[in-house]
Motif scaffolding. Structure first.
Motif, PDB file in Angstrom:
ATOM      1  N   VAL A 116       0.832  -1.199   0.000  1.00  0.00           N
ATOM      2  CA  VAL A 116       0.000   0.000   0.000  1.00  0.00           C
ATOM      3  C   VAL A 116       0.870   1.253   0.000  1.00  0.00           C
ATOM      4  O   VAL A 116       0.604   2.226  -0.702  1.00  0.00           O
ATOM      5  N   LEU A 117       1.920   1.193   0.777  1.00  0.00           N
ATOM      6  CA  LEU A 117       2.797   2.351   0.891  1.00  0.00           C
ATOM      7  C   LEU A 117       3.502   2.636  -0.431  1.00  0.00           C
ATOM      8  O   LEU A 117       3.683   3.788  -0.810  1.00  0.00           O
ATOM      9  N   ARG A 118       3.892   1.598  -1.142  1.00  0.00           N
ATOM     10  CA  ARG A 118       4.552   1.808  -2.436  1.00  0.00           C
ATOM     11  C   ARG A 118       3.608   2.505  -3.388  1.00  0.00           C
ATOM     12  O   ARG A 118       4.001   3.358  -4.177  1.00  0.00           O
ATOM     13  N   ILE A 156       2.929   2.274 -11.462  1.00  0.00           N
ATOM     14  CA  ILE A 156       1.627   2.024 -10.851  1.00  0.00           C
ATOM     15  C   ILE A 156       1.142   0.620 -11.182  1.00  0.00           C
ATOM     16  O   ILE A 156       0.564  -0.072 -10.357  1.00  0.00           O
ATOM     17  N   ARG A 157       1.420   0.188 -12.404  1.00  0.00           N
ATOM     18  CA  ARG A 157       0.937  -1.125 -12.829  1.00  0.00           C
ATOM     19  C   ARG A 157       1.513  -2.238 -11.961  1.00  0.00           C
ATOM     20  O   ARG A 157       0.808  -3.139 -11.515  1.00  0.00           O
ATOM     21  N   LEU A 158       2.808  -2.177 -11.697  1.00  0.00           N
ATOM     22  CA  LEU A 158       3.468  -3.183 -10.857  1.00  0.00           C
ATOM     23  C   LEU A 158       2.826  -3.250  -9.482  1.00  0.00           C
ATOM     24  O   LEU A 158       2.487  -4.323  -8.975  1.00  0.00           O
ATOM     25  N   ILE A 160      -5.907  -0.889  -6.997  1.00  0.00           N
ATOM     26  CA  ILE A 160      -5.687   0.555  -7.166  1.00  0.00           C
ATOM     27  C   ILE A 160      -6.752   1.128  -8.083  1.00  0.00           C
ATOM     28  O   ILE A 160      -7.137   0.508  -9.074  1.00  0.00           O
ATOM     29  N   GLN A 161      -7.208   2.326  -7.717  1.00  0.00           N
ATOM     30  CA  GLN A 161      -8.118   3.065  -8.597  1.00  0.00           C
ATOM     31  C   GLN A 161      -7.471   4.399  -8.902  1.00  0.00           C
ATOM     32  O   GLN A 161      -7.090   5.122  -7.977  1.00  0.00           O
ATOM     33  N   LEU A 162      -7.373   4.726 -10.199  1.00  0.00           N
ATOM     34  CA  LEU A 162      -6.821   6.018 -10.599  1.00  0.00           C
ATOM     35  C   LEU A 162      -7.930   6.824 -11.251  1.00  0.00           C
ATOM     36  O   LEU A 162      -8.481   6.404 -12.265  1.00  0.00           O
TER      37      LEU A 162
END
Lengths: 383, 224
Positions: free
Chosen positions: A290-292, A342-344, A356-358
């Protein structure tokens, strides 16, 4: 400073001049050709022209007087309220002078209070109106200049923030490399020396038990190195504070954002008293994931998005799920694919029961929401 | 607590050499009494369970746990004690994990600062008395964040706020800044108003100011 100020003054005077001149000419024409003065019985073109010329001259002299006064009093640079009051007084003064000249020149043979009031009143209105329009013009120009200056400053701030972040990252990497090299290196050299000593012993010279003892000691030393030294070093590679908790880690992440950028951190207390015992590996992995994600969002906002404001929020939307939300006011999401970083992270979070939601942030930039389950499901286990 | 009463200290630190240094500093200082010294959380619980002490000196990074949470645990058991947290890294933000009403009596020192007798003893005594001391060396390096209430302070007001965070009493602040005690009072009142610390009636304004410095100021970057 002199350039824009001079331009502003010129703009003020030109605008005021145009407005006042327009009124002057219009009023003179109207008076001569529409409202025939009583003393001219039959209007002769010649007389009309002379009359017009006189009136125009008086008006234009008045205008020049008013403009000179505006320039000397720096009306364009005063605040709107004070400028209005000053313009009023100026109008009265100039109006009085104009009426006086009109009487002298013969436009009014006998001065009367009523006519004086009307003429002065008209002059005041024209002067105030001209000053108001000119003032608004200058204020508009100033506003645009401010906006441009603000935009340039913001770009400079983002650039300096980026270089700060980059320097910080390289500093941490260097420290870790130094650590690995120094402490660990030294200890492994010692272990090697021990093993060398064991190898040097002649067969038969040492009893089997002594040899075994020596090997066992080496094994213990290696175990200790693995437990303490390697963990200590890899702890540095974790985001700071993760071992203490996600709240601490997020605050420490916020701290790395340079002070030129506004940051709001909202952390709901996650637990009423976390356990003292160190978090297990599974918990650490989830927190790190989460932090990454948060780190990626912050880094993108500052480096590529030119953000000047950031908001980091941590909460628990449902029992067993943790959520981190990062908003920024930067340029927003690129029109193309999601950034590879972000994908990783997204894949890792999905494997841990989150994601993740962008989206677009209400602040104009990007909003990233990362969620993860705090505990793995008891039945299935990911490799 | 009266100035001259003896401060009873419990130490929890896993690095043996460093713990020996702390034990020695405290044991050899007049007005301080080393009541217990433990090397990890488990030993700490065992030794301190029935012990009476005024302040706990805790390393945040313990092998079997988390010094901050241990501190909270000890405080729940002994509500009157002070806690001084130690760490090799700047971890002052840890204190923000405390609810505002619980923050009095918590201090923070870097391990480097803890090796100086004066700094260590000041933090121990202040925490025992319910005040907050944040490592002056770390506080000094902090720069207010743009857009925060802290950034609205003038340089003088900020300097005063940082001295409050470092645990100085008003007369010490007056000496440090070269102004009268009366001026310090006025200065701090303006600071408190600007930071809005009086908005929470049950929180001491000095404590709130100290934590505001931690929350809204970041360590200055030094690009080596």
């Amino acid at each position: 400073m002199s350039g824009p100020v001079r331009d502003d003054r010129r703009a003020f005077l030109v605008t005021a001049a145009v407005v006042m001149a327009a009124f002057s000419i219009g009023a003179a024409l109207q008076t001569v050709f529409v409202f025939r003065p009583a003393r001219v019985g039959v209007l002769e073109p010649g007389e009309a022209a002379a009359d017009l010329a006189v009136r125009l001259s008086v008006n234009l002299v008045t205008v020049s007087l008013a403009l000179a006064a505006c320039h000397l009093l720096r009306l364009g640079e005063r605040r709107a309220g004070r400028a209005a009051v000053t313009a009023l007084c100026l109008g009265v003064g100039v109006g009085a002078i104009r009426y006086g000249v009109q009487c002298v020149v013969g436009i009014y043979r006998e001065p009367t209070l009523r006519v004086a009031a009307v003429e002065i009143g008209a002059t005041v209105m024209v002067v105030v109106l001209a000053v108001a329009i000119a003032h608004a013009q200058v204020a508009g120009r100033r506003r645009i200049r401010e906006q441009e200056r603000e935009a340039v400053e913001q770009r400079l701030r983002a650039a300096s923030a980026f270089s700060s972040l980059a320097a910080e990252e390289s500093r941490v990497r260097r420290e870790v490399a130094d650590d690995l090299h120094g402490t660990l290196q030294g200890q492994l050299v010692l272990v090697q020396a021990r093993i060398d000593a064991l190898l040097r012993a002649e067969p038969g010279e040492q009893e089997a038990t002594t040899l075994r003892a020596g090997i066992a000691a080496v094994r213990e030393e290696l175990d200790r190195i693995r437990e303490t030294e390697i963990r200590a070093v890899s702890h540095r590679l974790h985001p700071a504070g993760v071992s203490l908790g996600l709240e601490h880690a997020l605050r420490l992440l916020a701290r790395t954002i340079p002070p030129e950028i506004e940051v709001e951190t909202v952390v709901a207390p996650l637990d009423a008293g976390d356990p003292v015992a160190p978090a297990d590996a599974d918990t650490i992995v989830r927190r790190v994931a989460v932090l990454r994600a948060a780190e990626e969002a912050v880094s993108n906002a500052v480096r590529h998005g030119g953000a000047s404001r950031l908001r980091l929020e941590l909460d628990r939307p449902a029992p067993g799920t943790v959520r981190v939300r990062v908003d920024d006011d930067g340029r927003g999401l690129p029109a193309v694919v999601t950034p590879s970083g972000i994908r990783l992270v997204s894949e890792r979070l999905e494997a841990l029961g989150g994601g993740i939601q962008l989206t677009a942030s209400p602040w104009g930039g990007a909003r990233l929401v990362a969620t993860v389950r705090e505990r793995g499901a008891s039945v299935d286990s990911e490799p | 607590m009266h100035e001259t009463s003896v401060v009873r200290v419990a130490v929890v630190e896993d690095q043996p050499l460093f713990r020996a240094l702390l034990d020695d500093l405290i044991g050899s200082s007049e007005g301080f009494d080393l009541v217990a010294s433990a090397s990890d959380a488990r030993e700490a619980r065992r030794l301190l369970h029935a012990e009476v002490f005024d302040v706990a000196l805790l390393d945040i990074e313990l092998p079997d746990g988390n010094g901050f949470e241990l501190g909270r645990e000890l405080r729940r058991r002994h509500p009157w004690i002070g806690v001084v947290l130690l760490s090799g890294h700047d971890m002052m933000e840890t204190l923000l994990g405390l609810p505002p009403a619980e923050r009095a009596g918590w201090s923070y020192l870097s391990k480097t600062s803890a090796t100086s007798r004066e700094g260590l003893l000041q933090a121990l005594r202040a925490s025992a008395e319910g005040s907050n001391v944040l490592d002056p060396a770390l506080v000094e390096r902090r720069v207010p964040r743009r857009g925060s209430r802290l950034s609205t302070l003038t340089p003088r007001q900020l300097a005063a706020a940082k001295l409050v965070a470092a645990g100085l009493a008003n007369d010490a602040i007056a000496r440090e800044m070269g102004i009268s005690a009366h001026s310090v009072d006025n200065l701090l009142n303006v600071v408190y108003a600007s930071l809005g610390v009086r908005e929470h009636p049950d929180v001491n304004p000095r404590v709130a100011t100290a934590l505001a410095v931690v929350e809204h100021a970041v360590p200055e970057r030094s690009i080596r």
